[in-house]
Write an enzyme that holds these catalytic residues in place. Sequence first.
Site, PDB file in Angstrom:
ATOM      1  N   ASN A  45       0.844  -1.203   0.000  1.00 32.78           N
ATOM      2  CA  ASN A  45       0.000   0.000   0.000  1.00 32.78           C
ATOM      3  C   ASN A  45       0.876   1.248   0.000  1.00 32.78           C
ATOM      4  OD1 ASN A  45       0.619  -0.837   2.674  1.00 32.78           O
ATOM      5  ND2 ASN A  45      -1.028   0.375   3.535  1.00 32.78           N
ATOM      6  N   ILE A  46       0.367   2.284  -0.647  1.00 26.83           N
ATOM      7  CA  ILE A  46       1.105   3.539  -0.790  1.00 26.83           C
ATOM      8  C   ILE A  46       0.155   4.676  -0.406  1.00 26.83           C
ATOM      9  CG2 ILE A  46       2.409   5.029  -2.361  1.00 26.83           C
ATOM     10  CD1 ILE A  46       2.726   2.442  -4.160  1.00 26.83           C
ATOM     11  N   GLU A  47       0.360   5.227   0.777  1.00 28.48           N
ATOM     12  CA  GLU A  47      -0.553   6.266   1.273  1.00 28.48           C
ATOM     13  C   GLU A  47      -0.126   7.650   0.807  1.00 28.48           C
ATOM     14  OE1 GLU A  47      -0.994   5.617   5.503  1.00 28.48           O
ATOM     15  OE2 GLU A  47      -2.211   3.829   5.125  1.00 28.48           O
ATOM     16  N   GLU A  58      -3.244  -4.423  -3.124  1.00 26.95           N
ATOM     17  CA  GLU A  58      -3.787  -5.283  -4.175  1.00 26.95           C
ATOM     18  C   GLU A  58      -3.742  -4.563  -5.519  1.00 26.95           C
ATOM     19  OE1 GLU A  58      -5.024  -4.571  -1.273  1.00 26.95           O
ATOM     20  OE2 GLU A  58      -6.293  -6.155  -0.461  1.00 26.95           O
ATOM     21  N   CYS A  93     -10.440  -4.369   0.086  1.00 28.43           N
ATOM     22  CA  CYS A  93     -11.527  -3.381   0.139  1.00 28.43           C
ATOM     23  C   CYS A  93     -12.408  -3.521  -1.100  1.00 28.43           C
ATOM     24  CB  CYS A  93     -10.954  -1.966   0.241  1.00 28.43           C
ATOM     25  SG  CYS A  93     -10.380  -1.304  -1.337  1.00 28.43           S
ATOM     26  N   CYS A  96     -10.771  -2.603  -4.522  1.00 31.55           N
ATOM     27  CA  CYS A  96      -9.858  -3.640  -5.022  1.00 31.55           C
ATOM     28  C   CYS A  96     -10.633  -4.845  -5.546  1.00 31.55           C
ATOM     29  CB  CYS A  96      -8.879  -4.059  -3.928  1.00 31.55           C
ATOM     30  SG  CYS A  96      -7.668  -2.775  -3.564  1.00 31.55           S
TER      31      CYS A  96
HETATM   32  N1  THU Z   1      -5.279  -1.406   2.560  1.00 32.01           N
HETATM   33  C1  THU Z   1      -4.731  -2.207   1.598  1.00 32.01           C
HETATM   34  O1  THU Z   1      -3.646  -1.932   1.072  1.00 32.01           O
HETATM   35  N2  THU Z   1      -5.399  -3.318   1.260  1.00 32.01           N
HETATM   36  C2  THU Z   1      -6.538  -3.776   1.872  1.00 32.01           C
HETATM   37  O2  THU Z   1      -7.023  -4.851   1.550  1.00 32.01           O
HETATM   38  C3  THU Z   1      -7.169  -2.961   2.915  1.00 32.01           C
HETATM   39  C4  THU Z   1      -6.563  -1.639   3.164  1.00 32.01           C
HETATM   40  C5  THU Z   1      -4.507  -0.229   2.995  1.00 32.01           C
HETATM   41  C6  THU Z   1      -5.051   1.112   2.584  1.00 32.01           C
HETATM   42  C7  THU Z   1      -4.460   2.008   3.662  1.00 32.01           C
HETATM   43  O3  THU Z   1      -3.141   2.387   3.291  1.00 32.01           O
HETATM   44  C8  THU Z   1      -4.366   1.120   4.889  1.00 32.01           C
HETATM   45  O4  THU Z   1      -4.461  -0.198   4.408  1.00 32.01           O
HETATM   46  C9  THU Z   1      -5.439   1.375   5.918  1.00 32.01           C
HETATM   47  O5  THU Z   1      -6.690   1.358   5.350  1.00 32.01           O
END
Ligand code: THU
Length: 135
Positions: A45-47, A58, A93, A96
């Site tokens: 994940n990349i925020e 994903e 989520c 995704c």
């Molecule tokens: N996140 C994912 O990368 N995949 C998931 O299946 C659920 C959520 C990430 C998004 C965000 O950076 C962090 O988790 C918290 O929601």
Amino acid sequence: MRQEQIQELIEIAEKQLVYAYAPYSGFKVGTALLTESGKIYTGCNIENSAYTPTNCAERTAFFKAVSEGEKQFQAICVLGGKDGKPESYTPPCGVCRQVMTEFCDPEQFQIILAINKKDYKIYKLSELMPLSFYL
Ligand code: THU
């Protein structure tokens, strides 16, 4: 899926946790996406400080793969946790799941939700995304 292949995907997804960029939530996610031909694409994940541009692990894996010409997929392994320590399953989520629906056969594509190499569950996409929208 073969047991060794599941173990390999979990191991690779675990290694992605160190690359997760999650300074806002602290929740790190790693993925390993297996193509039909046997190639594995990784994701994290990349925020973002504006929050909505955040990309889930994903989608990172899917977009890397599709941008390199891949369009057929067998399975994805997902794991995540606070500070990169998985303690429970991390189901994808809704966004995704919709991206998976675009490229994957709902009855064939497998989603491996893992905590570690011993503790995991496998779902078909159709179980996680029933009655999905697809043109
Ligand atoms: N996140 C994912 O990368 N995949 C998931 O299946 C659920 C959520 C990430 C998004 C965000 O950076 C962090 O988790 C918290 O929601």
